[in-house]
Design a protein around this motif. Structure first.
Motif, PDB file in Angstrom:
ATOM      1  N   VAL A 156      39.178  43.225  33.077  1.00 18.59           N
ATOM      2  CA  VAL A 156      38.069  43.063  33.066  1.00 18.59           C
ATOM      3  C   VAL A 156      37.453  42.996  34.740  1.00 18.59           C
ATOM      4  CG1 VAL A 156      36.974  40.459  34.257  1.00 18.59           C
ATOM      5  CG2 VAL A 156      38.696  40.609  32.436  1.00 18.59           C
ATOM      6  N   ALA A 157      36.117  43.898  34.384  1.00 23.22           N
ATOM      7  CA  ALA A 157      35.670  44.419  35.888  1.00 23.22           C
ATOM      8  C   ALA A 157      34.696  44.771  35.913  1.00 23.22           C
ATOM      9  CB  ALA A 157      36.832  46.084  36.067  1.00 23.22           C
ATOM     10  N   GLY A 162      36.955  50.812  35.524  1.00 21.61           N
ATOM     11  CA  GLY A 162      38.021  50.045  35.824  1.00 21.61           C
ATOM     12  C   GLY A 162      38.275  48.906  34.533  1.00 21.61           C
ATOM     13  N   SER A 163      37.418  48.496  33.570  1.00 26.06           N
ATOM     14  CA  SER A 163      37.741  47.769  32.639  1.00 26.06           C
ATOM     15  C   SER A 163      39.133  48.539  31.961  1.00 26.06           C
ATOM     16  CB  SER A 163      36.757  47.462  32.675  1.00 26.06           C
ATOM     17  OG  SER A 163      37.056  46.000  31.548  1.00 26.06           O
ATOM     18  N   ILE A 164      37.645  49.664  31.528  1.00 31.88           N
ATOM     19  CA  ILE A 164      38.146  50.111  29.893  1.00 31.88           C
ATOM     20  C   ILE A 164      39.391  51.187  29.899  1.00 31.88           C
ATOM     21  CG2 ILE A 164      37.524  52.218  28.680  1.00 31.88           C
ATOM     22  CD1 ILE A 164      34.466  51.383  29.449  1.00 31.88           C
ATOM     23  N   LEU A 297      43.170  43.451  35.203  1.00 31.10           N
ATOM     24  CA  LEU A 297      41.354  42.398  36.551  1.00 31.10           C
ATOM     25  C   LEU A 297      41.196  43.792  37.846  1.00 31.10           C
ATOM     26  CD1 LEU A 297      39.630  39.989  37.700  1.00 31.10           C
ATOM     27  CD2 LEU A 297      41.650  38.972  38.624  1.00 31.10           C
ATOM     28  N   SER A 298      40.362  43.660  37.477  1.00 27.38           N
ATOM     29  CA  SER A 298      39.908  45.143  38.908  1.00 27.38           C
ATOM     30  C   SER A 298      38.585  44.649  39.666  1.00 27.38           C
ATOM     31  CB  SER A 298      39.444  46.354  38.260  1.00 27.38           C
ATOM     32  OG  SER A 298      39.061  47.473  39.355  1.00 27.38           O
ATOM     33  N   TYR A 299      39.245  44.319  41.268  1.00 26.93           N
ATOM     34  CA  TYR A 299      37.860  44.307  41.805  1.00 26.93           C
ATOM     35  C   TYR A 299      37.252  45.443  41.955  1.00 26.93           C
ATOM     36  CZ  TYR A 299      39.983  39.260  41.622  1.00 26.93           C
ATOM     37  OH  TYR A 299      40.258  38.397  40.871  1.00 26.93           O
ATOM     38  N   SER A 300      36.132  45.252  41.846  1.00 30.57           N
ATOM     39  CA  SER A 300      35.349  46.479  42.330  1.00 30.57           C
ATOM     40  C   SER A 300      34.535  47.013  43.456  1.00 30.57           C
ATOM     41  CB  SER A 300      34.607  46.788  40.964  1.00 30.57           C
ATOM     42  OG  SER A 300      35.422  47.299  39.502  1.00 30.57           O
TER      43      SER A 300
END
Length: 551
Positions: A156-157, A162-164, A297-300
């Motif tokens: 999830v991002a 950032g997700s893949i 989990l990435s916070y962009s």
């Protein structure tokens, strides 16, 4: 746990000889949190403003690595996420930038772009993405293999990369946010043919729409003493607003035909990410059985905000105070849904960020802006004059010079001679600090310093022929906002905190590297390390006896 740590250090990768209790003590869920463009000093700078249940909870109850660094250049989002989860550097995993020049097809490529897959959840080509350019496995891949594909992996991002890249090649799903005029979470046919019903329900709800509102500071802006003045000349701001100052009416400032795009570059982008991640934990039953699942989990939004406003801005401070609440909500939901002691979390970043060079210059610190187009033009003129041959320089991309091999072969120009003369010419230019050639990086061995970082980021097949390094705080960017990419401390020093199952409380100032994360998680899980791993398990968070570890 001491026995486990011993086995890690001797390289045993299975639970052979472990008691049943030790085997069952593995976490049911691993949550990897990557905060895009988070400098380590954000933890200390904003510490007094954080609540007790977010960043402070992770530090006060987990293990804090205070001297954690990226060991390669360039420090960008794609390589950062790949390195965190593969346990190795671009030299091996192949993600040498967010994009790079592909000398075999003579065009630039995007790190996760894939025209062979179809978008899912949208008709836009924003859905044509996959991990096919990632050359090695992630620890999420190894967990899937270890559990015979029964352990789930969900990425999830807001950003596709950032997700893949963290979720890897075998993920059940990777989701990213398509703004534009849609404001939806999407995926690609690499993972699925249709979105699950829970994702459709989320997209059909008003959750995203609700964030098209005014972004004002969480607390009284006059109490934000940890950042610079709100009105200054070093910030970009939003089109449609004369000054880069709070508050921001996102409904009015968003483009009419791309109204959801602005959410990415506001603090609300992290709220949207949190909402979706919590929905994924629920709908996918993550951590509900004894087979370990992985949520990446990435916070962009922190990156978008840093690029726009700069690392010293009120906007960055507010984004982190709000992110602190997001982290607290994630931990609360994990306690309730998965259970205290049943999950392991790590939090890190994909790179740091430099202070706005214009601001640094205003306080007499050396800094500057490098004109890449002018440099490329001058370099081509030099090679034409020196060798009397046109088109020797095929491309300049990510501080790398790519030669035209066909022209070299046709004209009989010696490769080593061309490298040497180009490198010598570049080194004489203003704002250039160091230069390395392909011959040096392919045959030499740099142990420390810039040479080592460049070499760790140099993939023999994908990288260029000459790599140059700019002076400190010298960037290729606009005169407002911050960026990243160097091997200097402001870009390499990133937070790393482990928390939860299998993690002791403590801290250390010993140097650790971002490539140590994946083997550490693999060791906790008792699974094979990712197949390209060059990092080392951080045994100090698992056993006593290290200096600076405290209970």
């Amino acid at each position: 746990m001491k026995r486990i740590a011993f086995l890690f250090l001797t390289g045993l990768l299975t639970f052979q000889g472990f008691s049943q209790e030790e085997v069952q003590d593995k976490p049911k869920l691993v949550v990897g949190i990557v905060v895009d463009q988070m400098r380590y000093d954000y933890l200390t700078r904003f510490w007094d403003r954080f609540g007790e249940n977010g960043f402070k909870k992770l530090v006060n109850e987990g293990f804090n690595f205070k001297n954690n660094h990226f060991n390669y250049v360039p420090t960008y989002t794609g390589p950062g996420h790949a390195s965190v989860y593969t346990g190795t550097s671009p030299m091996n995993h192949g993600i040498i930038g967010n994009g790079w020049y592909n000398k075999f097809i003579h065009e630039s490529v995007y790190c996760v772009g894939d025209a062979s897959v179809n978008p899912v959840g949208t008709r836009d080509d924003a859905g044509q993405m996959s991990p096919h350019r990632l050359k090695t496995t992630t620890f999420a891949d190894e967990n899937r293999l270890h559990t015979q594909m029964r352990g789930k992996t969900i990425g999830v991002a807001l950003k596709d990369r950032g997700s893949i890249l963290p979720a890897g090649h075998t993920a059940n799903a990777a989701y990213w946010f398509h703004g534009g005029d849609e404001g939806k979470w999407i995926s690609s046919s690499f993972y699925m043919e249709d979105l699950p019903q829970w994702v459709k329900d989320f997209n059909d709800s008003d959750k995203v729409e609700a964030y098209l509102k005014t972004w004002n500071t969480l607390y009284d802006i006059n109490t934000y003493h940890e950042s610079g003045s709100d009105l200054n000349e070093f910030e970009g701001g939003y089109r449609g607003k004369e000054t880069a100052t709070f508050p921001y009416d996102l409904t009015k400032l968003g483009d009419t035909d791309r109204k959801y795009e602005i959410l990415k570059s506001s603090a609300y982008g992290n709220d949207i990410t949190t909402d979706f991640a919590l929905a994924a934990i629920d709908a996918e039953d993550l951590g509900r059985d004894d087979i370990t699942d992985v949520l990446t989990l990435s916070y962009s939004s922190t990156d978008y905000i840093g690029h726009n406003f700069g690392v010293n801005s009120k906007e960055v401070q507010d984004a982190y105070l709000r992110l602190d609440q997001n982290i607290a909500e994630v931990l609360k939901q994990l306690d309730e849904k998965v259970g205290k002691g049943n999950y392991t979390v790590f939090l890190t970043a994909d790179h740091g960020g430099v202070d706005v060079p214009a601001y640094l210059k205003s306080v007499n610190i050396p800094a500057g802006y490098f004109e890449s187009d002018e440099f490329t033009k001058a370099l081509k003129e030099f090679t034409l004059k020196e060798f009397e041959v046109e088109n020797l320089i095929e491309s300049v991309y990510n501080s790398q010079v790519f030669f035209n091999y066909e022209v070299m072969e046709q004209t009989g120009i010696n490769f080593s001679e061309l490298q040497s003369k180009v490198a010598h010419y570049i080194l004489q230019l203003d704002q250039i600090d160091k230069v390395f050639t392909r011959d040096q990086l392919s045959s030499g061995s740099f142990v420390t310093g810039a040479g080592s970082a460049i070499q760790n980021g140099f993939n023999q097949k994908r990288s260029g022929d000459v790599v140059y390094v700019l002076d400190p705080a010298t960037i290729v960017y606009s005169k407002t906002g911050s960026t990243h990419g160097s091997g200097l401390m402001y870009d390499t020093h990133a937070p790393l905190i482990f928390y939860g199952n299998g993690v002791k409380h403590g801290s250390t100032t010993k140097r650790t590297e971002i490539i140590d994360i994946a083997p550490t998680v693999s060791a906790i899980l008792g699974i094979s390390f990712p197949n390209g791993t060059t990092g080392t398990p951080l045994h100090m968070l698992l056993e006593k006896g290290e200096s600076e570890i405290s209970e």
